[in-house]
Write an enzyme that holds these catalytic residues in place. Sequence first.
Site, PDB file in Angstrom:
ATOM      1  N   SER A 531      -9.004   1.142  -4.593  1.00 11.04           N
ATOM      2  CA  SER A 531      -8.659   1.971  -3.451  1.00 11.04           C
ATOM      3  C   SER A 531      -9.867   2.072  -2.511  1.00 11.04           C
ATOM      4  O   SER A 531     -10.323   1.044  -2.014  1.00 11.04           O
ATOM      5  CB  SER A 531      -8.179   3.331  -3.931  1.00 11.04           C
ATOM      6  OG  SER A 531      -7.384   3.944  -2.970  1.00 11.04           O
ATOM      7  N   ASP A 618       2.657  -1.134  -2.948  1.00 13.78           N
ATOM      8  CA  ASP A 618       1.706  -0.074  -2.629  1.00 13.78           C
ATOM      9  C   ASP A 618       2.055   0.567  -1.286  1.00 13.78           C
ATOM     10  O   ASP A 618       2.032  -0.099  -0.250  1.00 13.78           O
ATOM     11  CB  ASP A 618       0.296  -0.677  -2.573  1.00 13.78           C
ATOM     12  CG  ASP A 618      -0.800   0.368  -2.530  1.00 13.78           C
ATOM     13  OD1 ASP A 618      -0.519   1.523  -2.161  1.00 13.78           O
ATOM     14  OD2 ASP A 618      -1.945   0.021  -2.853  1.00 13.78           O
ATOM     15  N   HIS A 650       0.047   1.449  -5.971  1.00 14.64           N
ATOM     16  CA  HIS A 650      -1.368   1.735  -5.717  1.00 14.64           C
ATOM     17  C   HIS A 650      -2.111   1.872  -7.037  1.00 14.64           C
ATOM     18  O   HIS A 650      -2.455   2.963  -7.475  1.00 14.64           O
ATOM     19  CB  HIS A 650      -1.492   2.999  -4.872  1.00 14.64           C
ATOM     20  CG  HIS A 650      -2.852   3.176  -4.266  1.00 14.64           C
ATOM     21  ND1 HIS A 650      -3.388   2.266  -3.394  1.00 14.64           N
ATOM     22  CD2 HIS A 650      -3.784   4.151  -4.403  1.00 14.64           C
ATOM     23  CE1 HIS A 650      -4.580   2.675  -3.017  1.00 14.64           C
ATOM     24  NE2 HIS A 650      -4.849   3.806  -3.621  1.00 14.64           N
TER      25      HIS A 650
END
Length: 724
Positions: A531, A618, A650
């Site tokens: 991320s 995602d 994600h």
Amino acid sequence: MKRFLTIIPTLNPRVALLGALIPAILVSYATLSPAASAEESATESSKPTTSTSTEEPILIPRSVLFGNPQRAGARVSPNGKWLSYLAPVDGILNVWVAPIDDLEKAKPVTKDKVRDIRGHYWAYTGDHIIYSQDKAGDENWHIYVTDVASGETKDLTPLDNIHAQVQDVSQKFPTEILVGLNDRIPQLHDIYRVNILTGDRELVQQNEGVAAYVTDDDFDVRFAFNYTPEGGTVLMKPKVAGNTGEGAEWEEFIATGPEDAMNTGPAGFDKSGNVLYLQDSRDRDTGALFAINLESGDKKLVAEDPRADVGSMIVHPTEKTIQAVSFNYTRDEWKILDEAIRADLNYLETVEDGEVIMTSRTLDDKYWTVAFMLDDGPIKFYLYDRANKKARFLFNSRDDLDRYQFSKMHTPVIKSRDGMNLVSYLTLPPGSDPDGDGVPDKPLPLVLDVHGGPWARDEWGFNSSHQWLANRGYAVLSVNYRGSTGFGKNFTNAANGEWSRKMHDDLIDAVNWAVDEGIANRDKVAIMGGSYGGYATLVGLTYTPDVFACGVDIVGPSSLVTLLENIPPYWVPFMPVMKVRVGDVDTEEGKAELLERSPLTLVDKIERPLLIGQGANDPRVTQIEADQIVEAMQAKNIPVTYVLYPDEGHGFAGEQNRMSFNAVTEAFLAEHLGGEFEPVGKDFEDSSIHVPVGAKDVSGVAEALAAERLKMPPKEEKAAAAAE
């Protein structure tokens, strides 16, 4: 002396209210692994070892570190009748329930066959389990309830394309919960009162354009919460008490500027509902805990720490009194406010070596479930009988971790170039640090493991990634760079507009510190993360291309412009904060400035090998981010390896997907840093892994995959994964 780590019981979602209102936007919940997890490996390398600090440690199988836990998440029902926990059923985590006095009679009560259930809690009926689930990582969350007696599971939110969230639960209404639904307007959550027995729902509050509402134990809407155009926040109360319906007028109760927005917000009510608990950083640096009397307006300081924001709280299950408050700087430290629990905590000190996590307690407060967290072993779960001051062992997260040699986690505080304290966590390979001072006997290859968020933080405890990489021969360093939360508003605000700038400088300063201390070999430093950590990896290879030997980017944005132009709809209320913290994508000047800080813009600067992992579904960092930087690198003939999962979002929540990606990662790191690695073996089996680019550049990957897995997954495969 052992210290306590205790959190509020998970019965009530409202206790984590501030965190829900101010999200860690880019943080990945399952990027690499759950801590202390895995089903028992059947491979030869699973055999017990008698390795000592002077012997070469055997490789710990990836299945031990990254598979699903054997058991986890112990909970006691509010009525003290049942114990529940998560455990696999045919490889998928489900909820198991046993009578409180006979764990051997446990049986699975949920029947998920595709995707792990990653958390659960008891409804106040004491006979129903509530949990949330999405499909293939799309984060279109649904809320489910399971009747323990019948095993029937009901979808309480049977709607398409929604992001449902539990707003509140209350012991006053055991058969009902409050649920937020964004089916009417995707950007906004209306609040419904839902009967968990029938599924019937009744509208309580239509959202008139705010980020969230604050409710109490009576299921009354007490406040509305919103972000201001300047990036601050405002907590509003109805001008006429109880009148929150259509056309109701609201007035400002508490307002913050952008400097306090991340560190100030509501944290629940007392039993009467007349006292609001508030984390507040106004007129100070760290967020302290205050109690505001809503009738008189009096404000009282409850607890504070000059180094850290208020963290977790222990709250009595029915009286709602705050019994203890934690502050986490390098590790959790507790301030006990209620002497009634001091003897309990003193006793729990003697049970196991480790920090104690309270995971649940009965309404009569006779029983607690507690877990002991170590940095070098499994999580240990107990049922605590308060009346008899006796803790009964339930289970470990894994029963086979004691077969292997794990490392202790050190907590250095590193100075940045401009004098900031960067609380960090360092793990060294077994046997490399004979005197235990946190410095190996010779410099080692280093992996800089960067956390997501960025409004989150690294913490002390068992870290599967740290233990995995240390076992392979690497020093592992995680740094709470500026912008990480929990260290006061000045530390958070120092990151405003500093993506790829001072936030990255902090990481480079940490690398230089590790080299200067004799921990790291300067020529063998990797950067990896998920991320925001993936973004940091791309920044590392583009803005400082000579520092890192290689990088591993997992679901990281490559362009800040496309990141902000492709947000989930429910991020919209938070976007004023993103303008302050990241940049303004709505103006040409803002876009230009964001592009300057985007790795995609400097892709031709990449000199070192890059591995990218991405989930096709995602919703936060979309597949666009991975596709565009891979395409740009290919156009410039820059080598890259691209791993894509059609059934992930994600982060990689699926057990076999985690295993497969980490198999690729450790072979990649071994090639460029020189550490040990476990061959791919069977870790691609039952995984949806595709490696459309660069499979031949990582040892064993191309050979282990069928030809169709060396191409982009077809659209129908992604659709099928999302439909499961």
